[in-house]
Design a protein around this motif. Sequence first.
Motif, PDB file in Angstrom:
ATOM      1  N   ILE A   1     -14.199 -32.934  -9.675  1.00  0.00           N
ATOM      2  CA  ILE A   1     -13.006 -32.769 -10.505  1.00  0.00           C
ATOM      3  C   ILE A   1     -12.236 -31.507 -10.145  1.00  0.00           C
ATOM      4  O   ILE A   1     -11.015 -31.532 -10.026  1.00  0.00           O
ATOM      5  N   THR A   2     -12.957 -30.400  -9.955  1.00  0.00           N
ATOM      6  CA  THR A   2     -12.286 -29.107  -9.777  1.00  0.00           C
ATOM      7  C   THR A   2     -12.139 -28.666  -8.332  1.00  0.00           C
ATOM      8  O   THR A   2     -11.328 -27.797  -8.044  1.00  0.00           O
ATOM      9  N   GLY A   3     -12.965 -29.218  -7.438  1.00  0.00           N
ATOM     10  CA  GLY A   3     -12.934 -28.761  -6.052  1.00  0.00           C
ATOM     11  C   GLY A   3     -13.687 -27.461  -5.852  1.00  0.00           C
ATOM     12  O   GLY A   3     -13.550 -26.814  -4.819  1.00  0.00           O
ATOM     13  N   ALA A   4     -14.481 -27.066  -6.840  1.00  0.00           N
ATOM     14  CA  ALA A   4     -15.230 -25.817  -6.759  1.00  0.00           C
ATOM     15  C   ALA A   4     -16.370 -25.933  -5.758  1.00  0.00           C
ATOM     16  O   ALA A   4     -16.859 -27.027  -5.472  1.00  0.00           O
ATOM     17  N   ASP A   5     -16.807 -24.776  -5.247  1.00  0.00           N
ATOM     18  CA  ASP A   5     -17.952 -24.775  -4.341  1.00  0.00           C
ATOM     19  C   ASP A   5     -19.231 -24.959  -5.164  1.00  0.00           C
ATOM     20  O   ASP A   5     -19.219 -24.888  -6.395  1.00  0.00           O
ATOM     21  N   LEU A   6     -20.337 -25.201  -4.488  1.00  0.00           N
ATOM     22  CA  LEU A   6     -21.594 -25.529  -5.156  1.00  0.00           C
ATOM     23  C   LEU A   6     -22.072 -24.408  -6.077  1.00  0.00           C
ATOM     24  O   LEU A   6     -22.467 -24.657  -7.224  1.00  0.00           O
ATOM     25  N   LEU A   7     -22.015 -23.169  -5.611  1.00  0.00           N
ATOM     26  CA  LEU A   7     -22.508 -22.059  -6.420  1.00  0.00           C
ATOM     27  C   LEU A   7     -21.675 -21.878  -7.689  1.00  0.00           C
ATOM     28  O   LEU A   7     -22.223 -21.696  -8.786  1.00  0.00           O
ATOM     29  N   THR A   8     -20.361 -21.951  -7.560  1.00  0.00           N
ATOM     30  CA  THR A   8     -19.486 -21.813  -8.724  1.00  0.00           C
ATOM     31  C   THR A   8     -19.737 -22.942  -9.712  1.00  0.00           C
ATOM     32  O   THR A   8     -19.851 -22.710 -10.922  1.00  0.00           O
ATOM     33  N   ALA A   9     -19.819 -24.172  -9.202  1.00  0.00           N
ATOM     34  CA  ALA A   9     -20.050 -25.317 -10.082  1.00  0.00           C
ATOM     35  C   ALA A   9     -21.375 -25.189 -10.809  1.00  0.00           C
ATOM     36  O   ALA A   9     -21.468 -25.439 -12.013  1.00  0.00           O
ATOM     37  N   LYS A  10     -22.409 -24.774 -10.093  1.00  0.00           N
ATOM     38  CA  LYS A  10     -23.735 -24.608 -10.705  1.00  0.00           C
ATOM     39  C   LYS A  10     -23.689 -23.551 -11.794  1.00  0.00           C
ATOM     40  O   LYS A  10     -24.217 -23.744 -12.890  1.00  0.00           O
ATOM     41  N   THR A  11     -23.021 -22.440 -11.533  1.00  0.00           N
ATOM     42  CA  THR A  11     -22.921 -21.356 -12.503  1.00  0.00           C
ATOM     43  C   THR A  11     -22.173 -21.801 -13.758  1.00  0.00           C
ATOM     44  O   THR A  11     -22.621 -21.560 -14.880  1.00  0.00           O
TER      45      THR A  11
ATOM     46  N   LEU B   1     -15.713 -27.172 -19.801  1.00  0.00           N
ATOM     47  CA  LEU B   1     -16.260 -28.316 -19.067  1.00  0.00           C
ATOM     48  C   LEU B   1     -15.513 -29.600 -19.412  1.00  0.00           C
ATOM     49  O   LEU B   1     -15.268 -29.876 -20.588  1.00  0.00           O
ATOM     50  N   PRO B   2     -15.185 -30.393 -18.411  1.00  0.00           N
ATOM     51  CA  PRO B   2     -14.573 -31.696 -18.673  1.00  0.00           C
ATOM     52  C   PRO B   2     -15.546 -32.599 -19.441  1.00  0.00           C
ATOM     53  O   PRO B   2     -16.766 -32.458 -19.320  1.00  0.00           O
ATOM     54  N   PRO B   3     -15.028 -33.522 -20.234  1.00  0.00           N
ATOM     55  CA  PRO B   3     -15.885 -34.387 -21.050  1.00  0.00           C
ATOM     56  C   PRO B   3     -16.943 -35.143 -20.255  1.00  0.00           C
ATOM     57  O   PRO B   3     -18.083 -35.275 -20.703  1.00  0.00           O
ATOM     58  N   VAL B   4     -16.604 -35.626 -19.075  1.00  0.00           N
ATOM     59  CA  VAL B   4     -17.576 -36.393 -18.290  1.00  0.00           C
ATOM     60  C   VAL B   4     -18.742 -35.508 -17.852  1.00  0.00           C
ATOM     61  O   VAL B   4     -19.885 -35.959 -17.786  1.00  0.00           O
ATOM     62  N   VAL B   5     -18.482 -34.228 -17.602  1.00  0.00           N
ATOM     63  CA  VAL B   5     -19.550 -33.301 -17.232  1.00  0.00           C
ATOM     64  C   VAL B   5     -20.451 -33.059 -18.439  1.00  0.00           C
ATOM     65  O   VAL B   5     -21.682 -33.047 -18.314  1.00  0.00           O
ATOM     66  N   ARG B   6     -19.837 -32.909 -19.622  1.00  0.00           N
ATOM     67  CA  ARG B   6     -20.629 -32.740 -20.841  1.00  0.00           C
ATOM     68  C   ARG B   6     -21.506 -33.960 -21.110  1.00  0.00           C
ATOM     69  O   ARG B   6     -22.626 -33.833 -21.593  1.00  0.00           O
ATOM     70  N   GLU B   7     -20.995 -35.150 -20.788  1.00  0.00           N
ATOM     71  CA  GLU B   7     -21.787 -36.368 -20.982  1.00  0.00           C
ATOM     72  C   GLU B   7     -23.027 -36.360 -20.090  1.00  0.00           C
ATOM     73  O   GLU B   7     -24.121 -36.714 -20.540  1.00  0.00           O
TER      74      GLU B   7
ATOM     75  N   ILE C   1     -27.774 -32.318 -12.229  1.00  0.00           N
ATOM     76  CA  ILE C   1     -27.295 -32.495 -10.854  1.00  0.00           C
ATOM     77  C   ILE C   1     -26.021 -33.333 -10.824  1.00  0.00           C
ATOM     78  O   ILE C   1     -25.053 -32.992 -10.139  1.00  0.00           O
ATOM     79  N   LYS C   2     -26.000 -34.425 -11.596  1.00  0.00           N
ATOM     80  CA  LYS C   2     -24.783 -35.245 -11.658  1.00  0.00           C
ATOM     81  C   LYS C   2     -23.646 -34.476 -12.315  1.00  0.00           C
ATOM     82  O   LYS C   2     -22.485 -34.637 -11.936  1.00  0.00           O
ATOM     83  N   ALA C   3     -23.968 -33.634 -13.304  1.00  0.00           N
ATOM     84  CA  ALA C   3     -22.939 -32.831 -13.958  1.00  0.00           C
ATOM     85  C   ALA C   3     -22.307 -31.860 -12.964  1.00  0.00           C
ATOM     86  O   ALA C   3     -21.088 -31.713 -12.923  1.00  0.00           O
ATOM     87  N   ILE C   4     -23.138 -31.226 -12.158  1.00  0.00           N
ATOM     88  CA  ILE C   4     -22.623 -30.289 -11.144  1.00  0.00           C
ATOM     89  C   ILE C   4     -21.778 -31.035 -10.117  1.00  0.00           C
ATOM     90  O   ILE C   4     -20.691 -30.591  -9.745  1.00  0.00           O
ATOM     91  N   ALA C   5     -22.267 -32.179  -9.667  1.00  0.00           N
ATOM     92  CA  ALA C   5     -21.519 -32.976  -8.677  1.00  0.00           C
ATOM     93  C   ALA C   5     -20.177 -33.424  -9.244  1.00  0.00           C
ATOM     94  O   ALA C   5     -19.145 -33.375  -8.549  1.00  0.00           O
ATOM     95  N   GLU C   6     -20.163 -33.845 -10.497  1.00  0.00           N
ATOM     96  CA  GLU C   6     -18.917 -34.295 -11.122  1.00  0.00           C
ATOM     97  C   GLU C   6     -17.950 -33.122 -11.301  1.00  0.00           C
ATOM     98  O   GLU C   6     -16.754 -33.262 -11.072  1.00  0.00           O
TER      99      GLU C   6
END
Length: 97
Positions: free
Chosen positions: A78-88, A55-61, A69-74
């Motif tokens: 950053i990565t361009g991942a789809d919602l399900l992948t980011a959530k997982t 996880l990137p530092p800003v997501v960990r923050e 929710i903000k972590a998933i959005a960030e």
Amino acid sequence: MEIFLATLLALVVGLLLAQAPSRREVARTAYRLTELERRLTLVMDHLGVADTDPLPPVVREHLARGDKIKAIAEYRKITGADLLTAKTVVEAGDTRR
């Protein structure tokens, strides 16, 4: 006066378009980045190094503040991942559970 402003606007737009990278440059940069990532993975595998926290530092923050929710959005931004992948990925990296 209006002709002058229109000409000036056209000149500014033309200069901005001239500065934009071409499709070839974008494709070449994307290829080079992919190749660098592949080589880095090979080196890490060869050395036996594991990425324990992807996880990137800003997501960990965001996770540390309890804002999943903000972590998933960030992470998606950053990565361009789809919602399900980011959530997982974010839920797997959430160590507060």
